[in-house]
Scaffold this motif. Structure first.
Motif, PDB file in Angstrom:
ATOM      1  N   CYS A   1      -5.033   0.738 -10.934  1.00 19.69           N
ATOM      2  CA  CYS A   1      -3.998   0.155 -10.077  1.00 19.69           C
ATOM      3  C   CYS A   1      -4.653  -0.469  -8.843  1.00 19.69           C
ATOM      4  O   CYS A   1      -5.161   0.232  -7.962  1.00 19.69           O
ATOM      5  CB  CYS A   1      -2.991   1.226  -9.659  1.00 19.69           C
ATOM      6  N   SER A   2      -4.633  -1.792  -8.775  1.00 15.30           N
ATOM      7  CA  SER A   2      -5.208  -2.492  -7.620  1.00 15.30           C
ATOM      8  C   SER A   2      -4.142  -2.896  -6.612  1.00 15.30           C
ATOM      9  O   SER A   2      -4.448  -3.163  -5.447  1.00 15.30           O
ATOM     10  CB  SER A   2      -5.979  -3.734  -8.092  1.00 15.30           C
ATOM     11  N   SER A   3      -2.912  -2.962  -7.046  1.00 16.31           N
ATOM     12  CA  SER A   3      -1.800  -3.289  -6.151  1.00 16.31           C
ATOM     13  C   SER A   3      -0.545  -2.576  -6.652  1.00 16.31           C
ATOM     14  O   SER A   3      -0.152  -2.753  -7.804  1.00 16.31           O
ATOM     15  CB  SER A   3      -1.558  -4.796  -6.119  1.00 16.31           C
ATOM     16  N   PRO A   4       0.049  -1.735  -5.815  1.00 12.20           N
ATOM     17  CA  PRO A   4      -0.308  -1.436  -4.431  1.00 12.20           C
ATOM     18  C   PRO A   4      -1.593  -0.626  -4.313  1.00 12.20           C
ATOM     19  O   PRO A   4      -1.977   0.079  -5.241  1.00 12.20           O
ATOM     20  CB  PRO A   4       0.894  -0.636  -3.929  1.00 12.20           C
ATOM     21  N   ARG A   5      -2.240  -0.724  -3.140  1.00  9.59           N
ATOM     22  CA  ARG A   5      -3.400   0.084  -2.850  1.00  9.59           C
ATOM     23  C   ARG A   5      -2.964   1.533  -2.657  1.00  9.59           C
ATOM     24  O   ARG A   5      -1.916   1.800  -2.070  1.00  9.59           O
ATOM     25  CB  ARG A   5      -4.097  -0.412  -1.575  1.00  9.59           C
ATOM     26  N   LEU A   6      -3.777   2.465  -3.171  1.00  5.68           N
ATOM     27  CA  LEU A   6      -3.408   3.887  -3.130  1.00  5.68           C
ATOM     28  C   LEU A   6      -4.363   4.677  -2.246  1.00  5.68           C
ATOM     29  O   LEU A   6      -5.589   4.483  -2.299  1.00  5.68           O
ATOM     30  CB  LEU A   6      -3.443   4.491  -4.536  1.00  5.68           C
TER      31      LEU A   6
ATOM     32  N   ALA B   1       2.319   4.691  -9.204  1.00 10.80           N
ATOM     33  CA  ALA B   1       1.264   3.773  -9.647  1.00 10.80           C
ATOM     34  C   ALA B   1       1.131   3.758 -11.161  1.00 10.80           C
ATOM     35  O   ALA B   1       0.969   2.691 -11.781  1.00 10.80           O
ATOM     36  CB  ALA B   1      -0.065   4.163  -8.999  1.00 10.80           C
ATOM     37  N   ASP B   2       1.200   4.930 -11.779  1.00 14.34           N
ATOM     38  CA  ASP B   2       1.108   5.030 -13.236  1.00 14.34           C
ATOM     39  C   ASP B   2       2.223   4.223 -13.895  1.00 14.34           C
ATOM     40  O   ASP B   2       1.986   3.403 -14.796  1.00 14.34           O
ATOM     41  CB  ASP B   2       1.190   6.501 -13.629  1.00 14.34           C
ATOM     42  N   GLY B   3       3.448   4.437 -13.429  1.00 11.85           N
ATOM     43  CA  GLY B   3       4.572   3.702 -13.998  1.00 11.85           C
ATOM     44  C   GLY B   3       4.509   2.220 -13.695  1.00 11.85           C
ATOM     45  O   GLY B   3       4.881   1.383 -14.530  1.00 11.85           O
ATOM     46  N   TRP B   4       4.022   1.874 -12.511  1.00 14.41           N
ATOM     47  CA  TRP B   4       3.925   0.469 -12.112  1.00 14.41           C
ATOM     48  C   TRP B   4       2.967  -0.303 -13.019  1.00 14.41           C
ATOM     49  O   TRP B   4       3.272  -1.408 -13.476  1.00 14.41           O
ATOM     50  CB  TRP B   4       3.468   0.389 -10.660  1.00 14.41           C
ATOM     51  N   VAL B   5       1.796   0.288 -13.279  1.00 11.54           N
ATOM     52  CA  VAL B   5       0.817  -0.375 -14.147  1.00 11.54           C
ATOM     53  C   VAL B   5       1.366  -0.492 -15.563  1.00 11.54           C
ATOM     54  O   VAL B   5       1.168  -1.505 -16.251  1.00 11.54           O
ATOM     55  CB  VAL B   5      -0.520   0.390 -14.148  1.00 11.54           C
TER      56      VAL B   5
ATOM     57  N   GLY C   1       0.811  -1.202   0.000  1.00 12.18           N
ATOM     58  CA  GLY C   1       0.000   0.000   0.000  1.00 12.18           C
ATOM     59  C   GLY C   1       0.846   1.254   0.000  1.00 12.18           C
ATOM     60  O   GLY C   1       1.968   1.259   0.512  1.00 12.18           O
ATOM     61  N   LEU C   2       0.296   2.322  -0.587  1.00 10.72           N
ATOM     62  CA  LEU C   2       0.956   3.629  -0.627  1.00 10.72           C
ATOM     63  C   LEU C   2      -0.029   4.686  -0.167  1.00 10.72           C
ATOM     64  O   LEU C   2      -1.105   4.846  -0.747  1.00 10.72           O
ATOM     65  CB  LEU C   2       1.401   3.977  -2.055  1.00 10.72           C
ATOM     66  N   SER C   3       0.323   5.397   0.893  1.00 11.39           N
ATOM     67  CA  SER C   3      -0.481   6.530   1.346  1.00 11.39           C
ATOM     68  C   SER C   3       0.375   7.775   1.228  1.00 11.39           C
ATOM     69  O   SER C   3       1.490   7.825   1.759  1.00 11.39           O
ATOM     70  CB  SER C   3      -0.924   6.329   2.800  1.00 11.39           C
ATOM     71  N   GLY C   4      -0.132   8.784   0.517  1.00  4.92           N
ATOM     72  CA  GLY C   4       0.671   9.980   0.285  1.00  4.92           C
ATOM     73  C   GLY C   4      -0.125  11.254   0.440  1.00  4.92           C
ATOM     74  O   GLY C   4      -1.343  11.281   0.210  1.00  4.92           O
ATOM     75  N   THR C   5       0.560  12.303   0.827  1.00  7.25           N
ATOM     76  CA  THR C   5      -0.038  13.629   0.968  1.00  7.25           C
ATOM     77  C   THR C   5       0.848  14.645   0.266  1.00  7.25           C
ATOM     78  O   THR C   5       2.079  14.582   0.371  1.00  7.25           O
ATOM     79  CB  THR C   5      -0.186  14.005   2.452  1.00  7.25           C
ATOM     80  N   SER C   6       0.220  15.577  -0.466  1.00  7.75           N
ATOM     81  CA  SER C   6       0.942  16.666  -1.126  1.00  7.75           C
ATOM     82  C   SER C   6       2.003  16.102  -2.079  1.00  7.75           C
ATOM     83  O   SER C   6       1.672  15.342  -2.975  1.00  7.75           O
ATOM     84  CB  SER C   6       1.532  17.602  -0.072  1.00  7.75           C
ATOM     85  N   ALA C   7       3.274  16.427  -1.887  1.00  7.43           N
ATOM     86  CA  ALA C   7       4.310  15.855  -2.751  1.00  7.43           C
ATOM     87  C   ALA C   7       4.342  14.341  -2.632  1.00  7.43           C
ATOM     88  O   ALA C   7       4.669  13.636  -3.596  1.00  7.43           O
ATOM     89  CB  ALA C   7       5.673  16.442  -2.398  1.00  7.43           C
ATOM     90  N   GLY C   8       3.995  13.813  -1.458  1.00  5.84           N
ATOM     91  CA  GLY C   8       3.904  12.364  -1.286  1.00  5.84           C
ATOM     92  C   GLY C   8       2.807  11.768  -2.139  1.00  5.84           C
ATOM     93  O   GLY C   8       2.941  10.660  -2.669  1.00  5.84           O
ATOM     94  N   ALA C   9       1.698  12.509  -2.304  1.00  6.78           N
ATOM     95  CA  ALA C   9       0.611  12.050  -3.168  1.00  6.78           C
ATOM     96  C   ALA C   9       1.061  12.022  -4.624  1.00  6.78           C
ATOM     97  O   ALA C   9       0.732  11.098  -5.388  1.00  6.78           O
ATOM     98  CB  ALA C   9      -0.603  12.957  -3.008  1.00  6.78           C
ATOM     99  N   MET C  10       1.829  13.032  -5.031  1.00  4.78           N
ATOM    100  CA  MET C  10       2.341  13.053  -6.398  1.00  4.78           C
ATOM    101  C   MET C  10       3.274  11.878  -6.649  1.00  4.78           C
ATOM    102  O   MET C  10       3.189  11.189  -7.674  1.00  4.78           O
ATOM    103  CB  MET C  10       3.040  14.385  -6.666  1.00  4.78           C
ATOM    104  N   ASN C  11       4.170  11.626  -5.711  1.00  6.30           N
ATOM    105  CA  ASN C  11       5.040  10.466  -5.852  1.00  6.30           C
ATOM    106  C   ASN C  11       4.230   9.176  -5.942  1.00  6.30           C
ATOM    107  O   ASN C  11       4.566   8.284  -6.722  1.00  6.30           O
ATOM    108  CB  ASN C  11       5.998  10.389  -4.654  1.00  6.30           C
ATOM    109  N   ALA C  12       3.158   9.080  -5.152  1.00  6.44           N
ATOM    110  CA  ALA C  12       2.355   7.854  -5.132  1.00  6.44           C
ATOM    111  C   ALA C  12       1.657   7.615  -6.468  1.00  6.44           C
ATOM    112  O   ALA C  12       1.667   6.492  -6.989  1.00  6.44           O
ATOM    113  CB  ALA C  12       1.337   7.920  -3.997  1.00  6.44           C
ATOM    114  N   VAL C  13       1.040   8.659  -7.045  1.00  2.00           N
ATOM    115  CA  VAL C  13       0.309   8.445  -8.299  1.00  2.00           C
ATOM    116  C   VAL C  13       1.263   8.246  -9.466  1.00  2.00           C
ATOM    117  O   VAL C  13       0.972   7.463 -10.386  1.00  2.00           O
ATOM    118  CB  VAL C  13      -0.691   9.591  -8.587  1.00  2.00           C
ATOM    119  N   VAL C  14       2.405   8.923  -9.452  1.00  2.00           N
ATOM    120  CA  VAL C  14       3.401   8.703 -10.512  1.00  2.00           C
ATOM    121  C   VAL C  14       3.939   7.281 -10.420  1.00  2.00           C
ATOM    122  O   VAL C  14       4.103   6.578 -11.432  1.00  2.00           O
ATOM    123  CB  VAL C  14       4.541   9.734 -10.409  1.00  2.00           C
TER     124      VAL C  14
END
Length: 340
Positions: A145-150, A55-59, A40-53
């Motif tokens: 993206c189902s894994s990791p959970r976002l 996930a995008d690359g992971w998929v 799982g990935l939980s992110g806020t602000s810049a952490g949220a940007m890192n998380a979605v980027v």
């Protein structure tokens, strides 16, 4: 044999403006570790940007895809910053300082934001970061993206409560809401509600990782220093320390909650089938990040971002060397000293 066993972890990614490049370095190193799986990935602000980027690359391409996507995103951030007037002064460059404390444009922006609201100085609500994020991230892929959970956190302006966006709800608006500093940007409207930076109520949110993933090892990637020896005396230092305390408050509260549950499981026999006994870990570089001024969070110069990446990569590498064999077994930080 046990040394090669795959360990599953959750990652909690703090926000911190350009200092989020530190988290890029951490993720870059962790993605290179084949013995780790990220649940799982939980992110806020810049952490949220890192998380979605991520996930995008992971998929799109697994581990290598995530690493490429993160590098491409932060490189694009630096390219866009080339058009910003907020730059280090020649004197700062000469002495190797990363802050913008002597930048006339940064000083003017700081003063302006204290006197005029973003609804007044930016009535058209222009935010070039939103366009960059939309260009760099395929949110259709992120939503698949189902894994990791976002999990991405924003703060509801009217209720003062945290809103957690899951993968299926994520788009550019949700991420920009998570990164909306109210003195710089207008609140982001989503479904009739207004949102500010998620750091006020969850930096990052930990409970979704506990409740909605299977991993029991939670790794906090911490950007904002918890402890400082010196008492701030200038107005700039006072504001910087106040921001650090504010943006760590929700994290400290959630860690305390998890630790209390852990103690109840151990001491009072709380039902382990109903309550998770989380093992807590932390990746940080307070030594390096401690010396950076608040203004450096607005500096997206490539040399600075790459420096932060390298600091993050080394911090994650050292953490793996110290803590990998303890994953699945025990907490590797002194929770009482750090958070209680």
């Amino acid at each position: 044999m046990s040394e090669r066993r795959i360990r599953s972890i959750d990652l909690a990614l703090q926000g911190g403006g350009a200092h989020g490049a530190f988290t890029w370095g951490v993720l870059d190193r962790l993605l290179d570790e084949q013995r780790l799986s990220i649940d799982g990935l939980s992110g806020t602000s810049a952490g949220a940007m890192n998380a979605v980027v991520f996930a995008d690359g992971w998929v799109a391409g697994g581990r290598d895809g995530a690493r490429r996507a993160l590098q491409k995103f932060w490189r694009a951030v630096s390219v866009q910053a080339n058009y910003s007037p907020m730059r280090r002064s020649p004197l700062d460059m000469l002495f190797g300082r990363w802050s913008l404390d002597s930048s006339p444009a940064a000083l003017m922006m700081d003063l302006w934001s204290r006197m005029v609201s973003p609804y007044e100085f930016n009535p058209l609500n222009l935010n070039p970061l939103r366009a960059l994020l939309s260009a760099q991230v395929d949110f259709d892929r992120v939503r698949r993206c189902s894994s990791p959970r976002l999990f991405v956190t924003a703060t509801n302006v009217r209720s003062g409560k945290a809103r957690i966006f899951r993968a299926a709800e994520l788009n550019a608006d949700a991420v920009m809401a998570s990164a909306c500093l109210p003195f710089l940007f207008q609140a982001v409207e989503i479904d009739g509600d207004a949102y500010w930076d998620g750091g006020y109520m969850g930096n990052p949110a930990l409970l979704p990782l506990v409740e909605e993933t299977d991993s029991r090892d939670l790794v906090i990637v911490q950007i904002n220093p918890i402890h400082r020896d010196e008492v701030p005396r200038t107005s700039r230092d006072i504001l910087n320390r106040l921001n650090e305390i504010t943006f760590n408050a929700s994290l400290i509260k959630e860690v305390r909650t998890l630790w209390s549950v852990r103690q109840l499981i151990a001491d009072a026999g709380l039902d382990r089938r109903r309550y998770k006994d989380m093992r807590l870990h932390r990746i940080h570089a307070e030594g390096e990040l401690h010396s950076l001024g608040e203004s450096s969070k607005l500096s997206a110069e490539w040399l600075f971002l790459k420096h932060l990446h390298d600091v993050g990569w080394r911090a994650a590498d050292q953490w793996l060397a110290r803590s990998f064999n303890h994953l699945g077994r025990r907490t590797t930080i002194d929770v009482e000293k750090l958070y209680l």
